[in-house]
Scaffold this active site. Structure first.
Site, short mmCIF file in Angstrom:
data_model
loop_
_atom_site.label_atom_id
_atom_site.label_comp_id
_atom_site.label_asym_id
_atom_site.label_seq_id
_atom_site.Cartn_x
_atom_site.Cartn_y
_atom_site.Cartn_z
NE ARG A 153 -15.73 -13.44 22.89
CZ ARG A 153 -16.47 -13.38 21.87
NH1 ARG A 153 -17.55 -14.37 21.79
NH2 ARG A 153 -16.50 -12.72 21.19
CE1 TYR A 157 -9.47 -15.79 20.35
CE2 TYR A 157 -10.82 -14.90 18.65
CZ TYR A 157 -10.57 -14.75 20.29
OH TYR A 157 -11.11 -14.20 21.09
CG HIS A 188 -14.91 -11.23 17.05
ND1 HIS A 188 -13.82 -12.21 16.75
CD2 HIS A 188 -15.11 -11.22 18.36
CE1 HIS A 188 -13.55 -12.44 18.01
NE2 HIS A 188 -14.29 -11.93 18.82
CG HIS A 205 -12.66 -12.61 27.20
ND1 HIS A 205 -14.05 -12.33 26.83
CD2 HIS A 205 -11.88 -12.10 26.41
CE1 HIS A 205 -13.94 -11.64 25.78
NE2 HIS A 205 -12.63 -11.52 25.25
NE ARG A 227 -18.36 -9.90 22.99
CZ ARG A 227 -18.87 -10.12 21.80
NH1 ARG A 227 -20.24 -10.66 21.66
NH2 ARG A 227 -18.27 -9.59 20.69
CE LYS A 254 -18.15 -6.38 23.48
NZ LYS A 254 -16.71 -5.91 23.10
#
Length: 332
Positions: A276, A308, A299, A273, A178, A202
């Protein structure tokens, strides 16, 4: 929302402040994420207390209705939650935003119940509209190669800024990190010998992401000839620096990506992004399994990574439609 928050009853403001600390300190969420959560919660609590929140209908006298019953946060129930979402929907709020706000409300009511502010958790029974999952735009592999080739030609002159831009583009595409993770990297987070970078993602979760030889070479050039030219005595240990020696900010990375993609014929308009998304798609197209891609991207759930697979299937279908002689009906 600052005005609405300031107009909430003092005890409710204290609950919001406690929840804000919980998100930032106990859950370790980013400043941006905390701000988004609190904005949604303030919208809900403003609706509960009859403040002037967009989309709220008035009572018989045309004034906003106080639904709290004098119980503060304890006045939240399923009826209020549903009325809040209905008011937002009537005001034109989209499905994706409604889904996000309902998720934020459920998170808040769960916390409030655990802290004793609510006798039961009404959020458990709150159904939310499913957001429409829009397939992200991605680069074709040849477009990604053109992007790196154009960036590399600029870096060949060994201009410090060009070396930095090429290194960050290579690292973004190689790792799929990210933009906030990229900007947060320090020099010591990169192991050029092993070709890995340690990323703080995150929820303050750390992960190790590999990268290939092109990114390694670009980083070596940047660290040897580019970064020393931009560094100042007061510079932080950041991997990427701006022209004045400060840590390179996400907004600047977005600008670099936009400008670089503008030089690639036919490339979709996208930011970091998009790189990414492209990295994940190309990994899957190259045979990587979903679990590995999930871990590389950081994730929390496999469901996010599965998006994806839809991208790759759609691209395969498009290729089939263009290339296979029996993709169209006879005479079509």
């Amino acid at each position: 929302m600052h005005r609405v928050r300031a107009e909430l009853p003092e005890p409710v403001q204290q609950v919001v402040a406690d929840y804000e600390r919980h998100l930032a300190l106990e859950r370790g969420l980013s400043e941006h994420t905390v701000r988004a959560y609190i904005g949604d919660v303030v919208s809900l609590l403003g609706f509960l207390h009859g403040l002037a929140v967009v989309g709220q209908e008035g009572g018989e006298d045309g004034q906003p209705t106080d639904r709290s019953g004098g119980r503060g946060v304890g006045g939240l129930d399923l009826t209020v939650l549903r009325a809040w979402l209905a008011a937002l929907r009537s005001a034109g709020t989209g499905r994706t935003t409604l889904a996000r706000r309902s998720a934020a409300a459920r998170t808040f009511t769960g916390w409030a119940h655990r802290r004793g502010h609510l006798p039961v958790d009404p959020g458990i029974r709150l159904a939310a509209p499913r957001p429409r999952r829009v397939l992200p735009s991605v680069l074709r592999q040849d477009q990604a190669a053109d992007l790196m080739r154009a960036s590399g030609s600029g870096a060949a002159e060994r201009d410090a800024v060009a070396l930095r831009d090429h290194a960050l583009l290579e690292l973004l595409y190689a790792t799929g990190v990210r933009v906030s993770e990229l900007s947060g990297l320090d020099v010591d987070d990169v192991d050029l010998g092993r070709r890995v970078v340690v990323v703080l993602g995150k929820g303050a979760k750390e992960r190790t992401v590999p990268f290939g030889q092109p990114a390694e070479l670009a980083l070596r050039e940047w660290l040897a000839h580019g970064r020393p030219a931009l560094a100042r005595p007061t510079s932080p240990p950041a991997l990427f620096l701006g022209a004045r020696g400060a840590r390179f900010q996400p907004s600047s990375v977005r600008r670099i990506v936009h400008e670089a993609l503008g030089a690639v014929p036919g490339a979709p308009v996208m930011g970091p992004h998009g790189l990414r998304h492209s990295a994940a798609t190309h990994l899957l197209e190259g045979g990587a399994d979903l679990r590995s891609v999930q871990e590389l991207l950081g994730h929390a759930t496999l469901a996010t990574t599965q998006l994806y697979t839809h991208v790759t299937v759609e691209r395969l279908k498009a290729i089939h439609d263009r290339a296979h002689p029996r993709s169209q009906p006879p005479g079509g």
